[in-house]
Scaffold this active site. Sequence first.
Site, mmCIF file in Angstrom:
data_model
loop_
_atom_site.group_PDB
_atom_site.id
_atom_site.type_symbol
_atom_site.label_atom_id
_atom_site.label_comp_id
_atom_site.label_asym_id
_atom_site.label_seq_id
_atom_site.Cartn_x
_atom_site.Cartn_y
_atom_site.Cartn_z
ATOM 1 C CG ASN A 43 65.397 54.049 62.661
ATOM 2 O OD1 ASN A 43 64.872 55.044 63.158
ATOM 3 N ND2 ASN A 43 66.678 54.003 62.338
ATOM 4 C CD1 TRP A 44 58.700 54.337 61.833
ATOM 5 C CD2 TRP A 44 57.491 55.759 63.058
ATOM 6 N NE1 TRP A 44 57.515 53.714 62.142
ATOM 7 C CE2 TRP A 44 56.750 54.576 62.886
ATOM 8 C CE3 TRP A 44 56.931 56.788 63.803
ATOM 9 C CZ2 TRP A 44 55.471 54.394 63.426
ATOM 10 C CZ3 TRP A 44 55.655 56.617 64.342
ATOM 11 C CH2 TRP A 44 54.939 55.431 64.151
ATOM 12 C CE LYS A 45 66.875 55.090 58.822
ATOM 13 N NZ LYS A 45 67.739 54.843 57.679
ATOM 14 C CG HIS A 47 71.132 54.077 62.601
ATOM 15 N ND1 HIS A 47 71.487 54.763 61.461
ATOM 16 C CD2 HIS A 47 70.178 53.195 62.222
ATOM 17 C CE1 HIS A 47 70.767 54.314 60.442
ATOM 18 N NE2 HIS A 47 69.968 53.353 60.872
ATOM 19 C CD GLU A 65 70.294 49.236 60.246
ATOM 20 O OE1 GLU A 65 69.138 49.047 59.863
ATOM 21 O OE2 GLU A 65 70.715 50.351 60.593
ATOM 22 C CB SER A 84 67.406 48.303 51.032
ATOM 23 O OG SER A 84 68.144 49.486 50.943
ATOM 24 N N GLY A 120 63.960 51.016 57.793
ATOM 25 C CA GLY A 120 63.611 52.423 57.768
ATOM 26 C C GLY A 120 62.436 52.641 56.827
ATOM 27 N N GLY A 121 62.732 52.786 55.543
ATOM 28 C CA GLY A 121 61.730 53.150 54.536
ATOM 29 C C GLY A 121 60.457 52.329 54.597
HETATM 30 P P1 13P Z 1 66.199 51.402 55.122
HETATM 31 O O1 13P Z 1 65.320 50.240 55.455
HETATM 32 O O2 13P Z 1 65.442 52.608 54.650
HETATM 33 O O3 13P Z 1 67.325 51.010 54.202
HETATM 34 O O4 13P Z 1 66.893 51.879 56.483
HETATM 35 C C1 13P Z 1 67.570 50.933 57.234
HETATM 36 C C2 13P Z 1 67.926 51.549 58.519
HETATM 37 O O5 13P Z 1 68.798 52.388 58.584
HETATM 38 C C3 13P Z 1 67.157 51.137 59.711
HETATM 39 O O6 13P Z 1 67.754 51.550 60.871
#
Ligand code: 13P
Length: 256
Positions: free
Chosen positions: A8-10, A93, A165, A214, A235-236
Amino acid sequence: MKTYIVGNWKLNFNVGESSIYLHKLQKKIPICRNVEVVIAPSTIALQPLSLQIDRHKMKLAAQNAFYRDYGAFTGETSFTQLRGVVDYCIIGHSERRYIFDEDDKMIEKKVAAAVRNKITPILCIGETESERAFGETADVIRDQLLGGLRDVSEEDIDKVIIAYEPVWAISSTKAAKYASPYDVADAIKLIRSTIEELYDKKVAEELPVLFGGSVNPSNAGGYLTVPGVNGLLMGGSSLILSEFVDIIDIAKRVKS
Ligand code: 13P
């Protein structure tokens, strides 16, 4: 069952950066039948990336969409418009729930709209830090599942993915707290027992359930070995090509 690795690149990467990343990623990973690699870029990048993506290697997801198919809804993108562009859509989300005030009613409609438009919803659920502190984790998971799946029939439930999540484990601005494999195992059991109540045992066993919060190359293997975890949503780590590729490799090894 397939293992899902979803990035998820947000709100990161412009169209050019997204395209370069995809180009490099496609060169680095082979076709792998057991691991479904999915990337979720910003809405603006979906159309160009849909023309560039090698669908044998990976799939596209939207990060959000609106539940009405067309009409006077300024600024929105519908699932109908995304049809043929993406295979998946992240729905519910925690950033949508808590920053954009999406409630279970809205999420229920979005899940239904995704299914209606033949886009697989990745329904995100998970408790906040204070809900966890007050011992409300089980109630939150249950309520969010009941809410999100209210309009999904027995016939359509096999077209849905759940992502657990826990909000407190998502690394946003503060130092990350990590969920332990025990936390994840408890939540996954609860998710599957709730699904069994709502549908049946077979559905509960076969529904793909992902973990997110994470995730990185050091902990991915641990989470993937938790019983009942069918993949990861990150995400990250998905923004760093080498880390994302490592996690795909780990998934291949752990689940082979
Ligand atoms: P992180 O992996 O940066 O904690 O983000 C998780 C997330 O929200 C994926 O949708």
